[in-house]
Design an enzyme around this catalytic site. Structure first.
Site, PDB file in Angstrom:
ATOM      1  N   GLU A   1      11.310   0.968   6.228  1.00  0.00           N
ATOM      2  CA  GLU A   1      10.417   0.351   6.917  1.00  0.00           C
ATOM      3  C   GLU A   1      10.565  -1.164   6.796  1.00  0.00           C
ATOM      4  O   GLU A   1      11.097  -1.686   6.407  1.00  0.00           O
ATOM      5  CB  GLU A   1       9.241   1.011   6.491  1.00  0.00           C
ATOM      6  CG  GLU A   1       7.845   0.988   7.343  1.00  0.00           C
ATOM      7  CD  GLU A   1       6.480   1.932   7.275  1.00  0.00           C
ATOM      8  OE1 GLU A   1       7.098   2.765   6.321  1.00  0.00           O
ATOM      9  OE2 GLU A   1       5.513   1.489   7.697  1.00  0.00           O
TER      10      GLU A   1
ATOM     11  N   HIS B   1      12.253   1.696  10.604  1.00  0.00           N
ATOM     12  CA  HIS B   1      11.092   2.472  10.758  1.00  0.00           C
ATOM     13  C   HIS B   1      10.052   1.865  11.421  1.00  0.00           C
ATOM     14  O   HIS B   1       8.990   1.482  10.551  1.00  0.00           O
ATOM     15  CB  HIS B   1      10.461   3.299   9.623  1.00  0.00           C
ATOM     16  CG  HIS B   1       9.573   4.309   9.734  1.00  0.00           C
ATOM     17  ND1 HIS B   1       9.931   5.625  10.322  1.00  0.00           N
ATOM     18  CD2 HIS B   1       8.349   3.966   9.591  1.00  0.00           C
ATOM     19  CE1 HIS B   1       8.761   6.190  10.271  1.00  0.00           C
ATOM     20  NE2 HIS B   1       7.661   5.502   9.968  1.00  0.00           N
TER      21      HIS B   1
ATOM     22  N   ASP C   1      19.917   3.029   7.001  1.00  0.00           N
ATOM     23  CA  ASP C   1      19.607   2.227   8.164  1.00  0.00           C
ATOM     24  C   ASP C   1      19.274   3.397   9.170  1.00  0.00           C
ATOM     25  O   ASP C   1      20.039   3.604  10.261  1.00  0.00           O
ATOM     26  CB  ASP C   1      20.800   1.369   8.830  1.00  0.00           C
ATOM     27  CG  ASP C   1      20.114   0.561   9.904  1.00  0.00           C
ATOM     28  OD1 ASP C   1      18.972   0.430  10.210  1.00  0.00           O
ATOM     29  OD2 ASP C   1      20.995  -0.132  10.475  1.00  0.00           O
TER      30      ASP C   1
ATOM     31  N   ASP D   1       3.871   1.311  10.895  1.00  0.00           N
ATOM     32  CA  ASP D   1       2.735   1.965  11.534  1.00  0.00           C
ATOM     33  C   ASP D   1       1.756   0.937  12.109  1.00  0.00           C
ATOM     34  O   ASP D   1       1.962  -0.383  11.855  1.00  0.00           O
ATOM     35  CB  ASP D   1       2.088   2.982  10.302  1.00  0.00           C
ATOM     36  CG  ASP D   1       1.331   2.125   9.324  1.00  0.00           C
ATOM     37  OD1 ASP D   1       1.961   1.158   8.884  1.00  0.00           O
ATOM     38  OD2 ASP D   1       0.207   2.482   8.992  1.00  0.00           O
TER      39      ASP D   1
HETATM   40  O1  G3I Z   1       5.949   0.887  -9.683  1.00  0.00           O
HETATM   41  C1  G3I Z   1       6.222   2.492  -9.589  1.00  0.00           C
HETATM   42  C2  G3I Z   1       6.972   2.879 -10.852  1.00  0.00           C
HETATM   43  O2  G3I Z   1       5.989   2.567 -11.968  1.00  0.00           O
HETATM   44  C3  G3I Z   1       7.320   4.392 -11.006  1.00  0.00           C
HETATM   45  O3  G3I Z   1       7.744   4.655 -12.103  1.00  0.00           O
HETATM   46  C4  G3I Z   1       8.077   4.813  -9.819  1.00  0.00           C
HETATM   47  C5  G3I Z   1       8.705   6.110  -9.647  1.00  0.00           C
HETATM   48  O4  G3I Z   1       8.087   6.620  -8.425  1.00  0.00           O
HETATM   49  O5  G3I Z   1       7.856   4.286  -8.710  1.00  0.00           O
HETATM   50  C6  G3I Z   1       7.000   2.934  -8.303  1.00  0.00           C
HETATM   51  O6  G3I Z   1       5.917   3.207  -7.498  1.00  0.00           O
HETATM   52  C7  G3I Z   1       6.293   3.121  -6.292  1.00  0.00           C
HETATM   53  C8  G3I Z   1       5.509   2.111  -5.614  1.00  0.00           C
HETATM   54  O7  G3I Z   1       5.359   2.399  -4.121  1.00  0.00           O
HETATM   55  C9  G3I Z   1       5.543   0.805  -6.048  1.00  0.00           C
HETATM   56  O8  G3I Z   1       5.295  -0.230  -5.333  1.00  0.00           O
HETATM   57  C10 G3I Z   1       5.766   4.568  -5.899  1.00  0.00           C
HETATM   58  O9  G3I Z   1       6.584   5.534  -6.242  1.00  0.00           O
HETATM   59  C11 G3I Z   1       5.847   4.564  -4.225  1.00  0.00           C
HETATM   60  O10 G3I Z   1       5.450   5.811  -3.678  1.00  0.00           O
HETATM   61  C12 G3I Z   1       5.101   3.597  -3.742  1.00  0.00           C
HETATM   62  O11 G3I Z   1       5.047   3.461  -2.175  1.00  0.00           O
HETATM   63  C13 G3I Z   1       4.271   2.776  -1.482  1.00  0.00           C
HETATM   64  C14 G3I Z   1       4.169   3.637  -0.090  1.00  0.00           C
HETATM   65  O12 G3I Z   1       3.113   3.127   0.506  1.00  0.00           O
HETATM   66  C15 G3I Z   1       3.650   4.992  -0.589  1.00  0.00           C
HETATM   67  O13 G3I Z   1       2.250   4.957  -1.206  1.00  0.00           O
HETATM   68  C16 G3I Z   1       4.797   1.595  -1.119  1.00  0.00           C
HETATM   69  O14 G3I Z   1       4.799   0.574  -2.229  1.00  0.00           O
HETATM   70  C17 G3I Z   1       3.910   0.843  -0.117  1.00  0.00           C
HETATM   71  O15 G3I Z   1       4.532  -0.151   0.130  1.00  0.00           O
HETATM   72  C18 G3I Z   1       3.616   1.688   1.023  1.00  0.00           C
HETATM   73  O16 G3I Z   1       2.988   1.223   1.994  1.00  0.00           O
HETATM   74  C19 G3I Z   1       2.910   1.839   3.355  1.00  0.00           C
HETATM   75  C20 G3I Z   1       1.605   1.965   3.660  1.00  0.00           C
HETATM   76  O17 G3I Z   1       1.024   3.082   2.859  1.00  0.00           O
HETATM   77  C21 G3I Z   1       1.463   2.360   5.153  1.00  0.00           C
HETATM   78  N1  G3I Z   1       2.098   1.540   6.037  1.00  0.00           N
HETATM   79  C22 G3I Z   1       3.449   1.556   5.661  1.00  0.00           C
HETATM   80  C23 G3I Z   1       3.635   0.895   4.281  1.00  0.00           C
HETATM   81  C24 G3I Z   1       4.947   0.662   4.114  1.00  0.00           C
HETATM   82  O18 G3I Z   1       5.735   1.821   3.844  1.00  0.00           O
HETATM   83  O1  9MR Z   2       5.059   6.178   9.739  1.00  0.00           O
HETATM   84  C1  9MR Z   2       4.507   6.332   8.474  1.00  0.00           C
HETATM   85  C2  9MR Z   2       4.993   5.115   7.601  1.00  0.00           C
HETATM   86  O2  9MR Z   2       4.312   4.012   8.086  1.00  0.00           O
HETATM   87  C3  9MR Z   2       4.473   5.426   6.095  1.00  0.00           C
HETATM   88  O3  9MR Z   2       5.011   4.260   5.295  1.00  0.00           O
HETATM   89  C4  9MR Z   2       4.912   6.682   5.722  1.00  0.00           C
HETATM   90  C5  9MR Z   2       4.528   7.018   4.176  1.00  0.00           C
HETATM   91  O4  9MR Z   2       2.988   6.927   4.455  1.00  0.00           O
HETATM   92  O5  9MR Z   2       4.373   7.725   6.637  1.00  0.00           O
HETATM   93  C6  9MR Z   2       5.005   7.597   7.795  1.00  0.00           C
HETATM   94  O6  9MR Z   2       4.614   8.732   8.834  1.00  0.00           O
HETATM   95  C7  9MR Z   2       5.177   9.824   8.711  1.00  0.00           C
HETATM   96  C8  9MR Z   2       4.504  10.855   7.749  1.00  0.00           C
HETATM   97  O7  9MR Z   2       3.959  10.338   6.414  1.00  0.00           O
HETATM   98  C9  9MR Z   2       5.024  12.066   7.931  1.00  0.00           C
HETATM   99  N1  9MR Z   2       5.273  12.499   9.011  1.00  0.00           N
HETATM  100  C10 9MR Z   2       6.324  11.629   9.748  1.00  0.00           C
HETATM  101  C11 9MR Z   2       5.689  10.309   9.952  1.00  0.00           C
HETATM  102  C12 9MR Z   2       6.791   9.235  10.597  1.00  0.00           C
HETATM  103  O8  9MR Z   2       6.597   9.495  11.822  1.00  0.00           O
END
Ligand code: G3I
Ligand code: 9MR
Ligand code: ZN
Length: 556
Positions: free
Chosen positions: A534, A480, A525, A159
């Site tokens: 991503e 992604h 993939d 994103d």
């Molecule tokens: O560490 C926990 C663990 O304790 C737990 O029991 C387990 C069960 O779900 O999950 C672990 O947590 C996960 C965490 O990432 C680990 O870092 C969460 O489920 C998971 O939802 C979380 O995902 C994060 C995601 O955003 C959703 O919030 C990712 O770390 C984080 O890198 C990602 O960041 C996104 C940004 O929001 C937007 N830009 C893209 C980026 C990458 O996807």
């Molecule tokens: O593209 C978004 C990605 O960077 C984030 O990690 C992810 C979770 O927050 O969300 C993606 O966006 C999606 C959104 O959450 C739901 N609708 C589809 C989007 C992807 O095009």
């Protein structure tokens, strides 16, 4: 839908597709097959080596039996393939003096491709060029009449948002990589600043630091992020993403990681640009003062405002961010006030002291304290405690790595969103432990285990995939990543580290396609699988550290 080209539960030989360095540890894994293997030179078709794999043992994360084998005796430069019973073959891999030089450069160059607020020209970006993006000022949430400059920095990920805690981890890894392995960053990455007398890794990092500085308020508080209100569609190029930009409210985690990484930047940039170093120190101290005033209030991680749906980057505890800031400011200034606070916070027991994540940043504080206490000869008791904690964790990682079929230190419950970051963080942890230990045998074992984490990332995994775009013979093609999806170029932007297996399957493609798979196989993939495929700046950054170390073989 794209299907996995390789099957996780078929007999196969898996290997680091980039290969190995002459004179260094070389290991591969074979799944559901063991016994005799041959190594064939692919250019001469000659069998150059024969060996035996170890026994098949059950791998809890991969859900199948795996055996390991050593290729340490294979030291002639060349291109090879491993062949086993029934004609089962590995991908081709190389043995050479510096097999990781190019991928190291690409992992770093990837940050250039993530740049926001400037045109990426063909000269530097090749076919992945695109127009300048996100040039508008950002409104301040709750006071949108106030518009602040917001251009610059790196896009976070697939994103186009820009998030402070994510930025701080990424710049910290790059600066630590440069500080520890300067010789690995002697060559240019070919970016607009190349040749200005400053190593390109610092030129690149500076691009982000300059953006970070825009986020600090006069009172030292720091905005949590600058994004549109929601994510744009997947097929939108950055320059076409014209949604309103808004600074989300300030947060404790943003101010803590900002203060910490600015203090680090002040130290790292001092020899190159004294006036920039002063700005970094002054802003770090201002945010520190704000943290000290804010402490004691109800301090949880950041929560998205109702009308903002981009990445949240929330947190369970904010004490580690405070600790990291105290530790870096102590390292920078030697001021006892910071050391006292760092020690207090370390002893609060409320966060892991050795974690290098974007949410759990205690490890960065500990790295800073280890160096500062050693250098200044202060508080020997705290130094000893932190050393012990770091080496204890390294021993856990080592044991976990040695018991895994692919040598990866991740236990089966740590295949979460962005698991490849954890793999590279573990690699960093082991390399730092190798620098700390006084035991030569342990040092060797930690370095070898770091190599195993790297081998996993580059193909020695149950899917046999190289998780870095543009490298290896079978690698990620559909990340992604909006520009990679939308630019019309068949190949994705190079040097991207994909998030990797996520047993949590937190997107609809993963839910549909990865049913009942073992944790290590929960990856697809596919461009819609943001929870497994991503990319982010802070998944690339620890890979730069590990690549640098292994490229120059961890020399002093
Ligand atoms: O560490 C926990 C663990 O304790 C737990 O029991 C387990 C069960 O779900 O999950 C672990 O947590 C996960 C965490 O990432 C680990 O870092 C969460 O489920 C998971 O939802 C979380 O995902 C994060 C995601 O955003 C959703 O919030 C990712 O770390 C984080 O890198 C990602 O960041 C996104 C940004 O929001 C937007 N830009 C893209 C980026 C990458 O996807
Ligand atoms: O593209 C978004 C990605 O960077 C984030 O990690 C992810 C979770 O927050 O969300 C993606 O966006 C999606 C959104 O959450 C739901 N609708 C589809 C989007 C992807 O095009
Ligand atoms: Zn942009």
């Amino acid at each position: 839908m794209t299907l996995q080209k390789k099957s996780w539960n078929e007999p196969a030989v898996r290997v680091n597709q980039l290969g190995f360095t002459v004179g260094q540890s070389k290991t591969f894994s074979s799944q559901l097959v063991k016994g005799e293997f041959e190594v064939v030179n692919v250019d001469t078709n000659e069998t150059v080596y024969k060996g035996q794999t170890g026994p098949l043992t059950d791998d809890a994360s991969a859900g199948i039996a795996v055996s390991r084998a050593s290729l340490d005796a294979l030291d002639q430069p060349g291109r090879y393939r491993i062949v086993m019973e029934g004609g089962i073959e590995s991908e081709t891999f190389a043995v050479s003096e510096r097999p990781y030089q190019e991928i190291k450069r690409a992992l770093l160059k990837n940050f250039y491709y993530m740049r926001c607020g400037m045109e990426l020209t063909e000269e530097f970006a090749g076919p992945w060029k695109h127009g300048a993006c996100h040039l508008a000022h950002g409104g301040v949430h709750g006071d949108t009449a106030t518009k602040l400059p917001s251009a610059g920095g790196w896009h976070d990920a697939g994103d186009y948002g820009k998030y402070m805690v994510a930025a701080a981890k990424a710049v910290a890894d790059l600066m630590l990589a440069f500080e520890r392995y300067p010789a690995a960053f002697a060559e240019p990455t070919i970016i607009p600043e190349s040749g200005n007398g400053i190593p390109d890794i610092l030129n690149e990092t500076r691009y982000e630091l300059d953006w970070m500085l825009l986020n600090q308020r006069e009172d030292g508080a720091v905005y949590h992020k600058l994004t549109t209100y929601g994510f744009p569609g997947l097929h939108v190029m950055p320059e076409d993403d014209l949604g309103t930009l808004v600074y989300s409210p300030v947060s404790f985690t943003a101010a803590g990681t900002f203060a910490a990484s600015m203090a680090m930047a002040s130290r790292i940039y001092a020899p190159f640009d004294a006036s920039f170093a002063r700005i970094c120190q002054e802003t770090a101290e201002r945010s520190w003062q704000w943290l000290e005033r804010a402490e004691g209030q109800e301090l949880a991680g950041f929560k998205n405002p109702m009308d903002v749906t981009t990445g949240e980057y929330g947190d369970r505890t904010v004490v580690d961010e405070h600790y990291w800031a105290a530790a870096e400011l102590y390292r920078l200034t030697g001021d006892a006030v910071y050391l006292t606070r760092a020690e207090q916070l370390a002893k609060s027991g409320s966060f892991p002291l050795c974690s290098l994540g974007w949410a759990d940043v205690g490890g960065y504080g500990t790295v800073a304290l280890l160096a500062a206490l050693q250098q200044r000869g202060e508080n020997a008791a705290l130094l000893a405690d932190l050393q012990e904690a770091w080496l204890l964790r390294a021993d856990e990682l080592l044991a976990s790595s040695l018991s895994d079929g692919f040598g990866v230190a991740l236990p089966s419950n740590r295949y979460v969103w962005g698991s490849n970051m954890t793999v590279m963080n573990d690699g960093m942890h082991l390399l730092i432990a190798a620098d700390l230990t006084k035991d030569a045998g342990k040092r060797e074992a930690y370095c070898t285990a770091a190599q195993y984490q790297w081998d996993y990332l580059l193909g020695n995994n149950v899917l046999g995939i190289c998780y870095v775009t543009g490298f290896g013979s079978y690698s990620v093609m559909h990340p992604h990543h909006r520009p990679s999806v939308a630019d019309g170029v068949p190949d994705p932007v190079p040097g991207i580290v994909a998030g990797g297996p996520n047993a949590g399957r937190q997107d609809t493609v993963a839910v549909a396609m990865l049913k009942e798979l073992p944790p290590a196989a929960c990856y697809i993939d596919h461009e819609d699988s943001y929870s497994t495929n991503e990319n982010t700046i802070y998944w690339n950054s620890p890979a730069v550290y590990v690549a640098a170390a292994l490229d120059i073989q961890h020399q002093a």
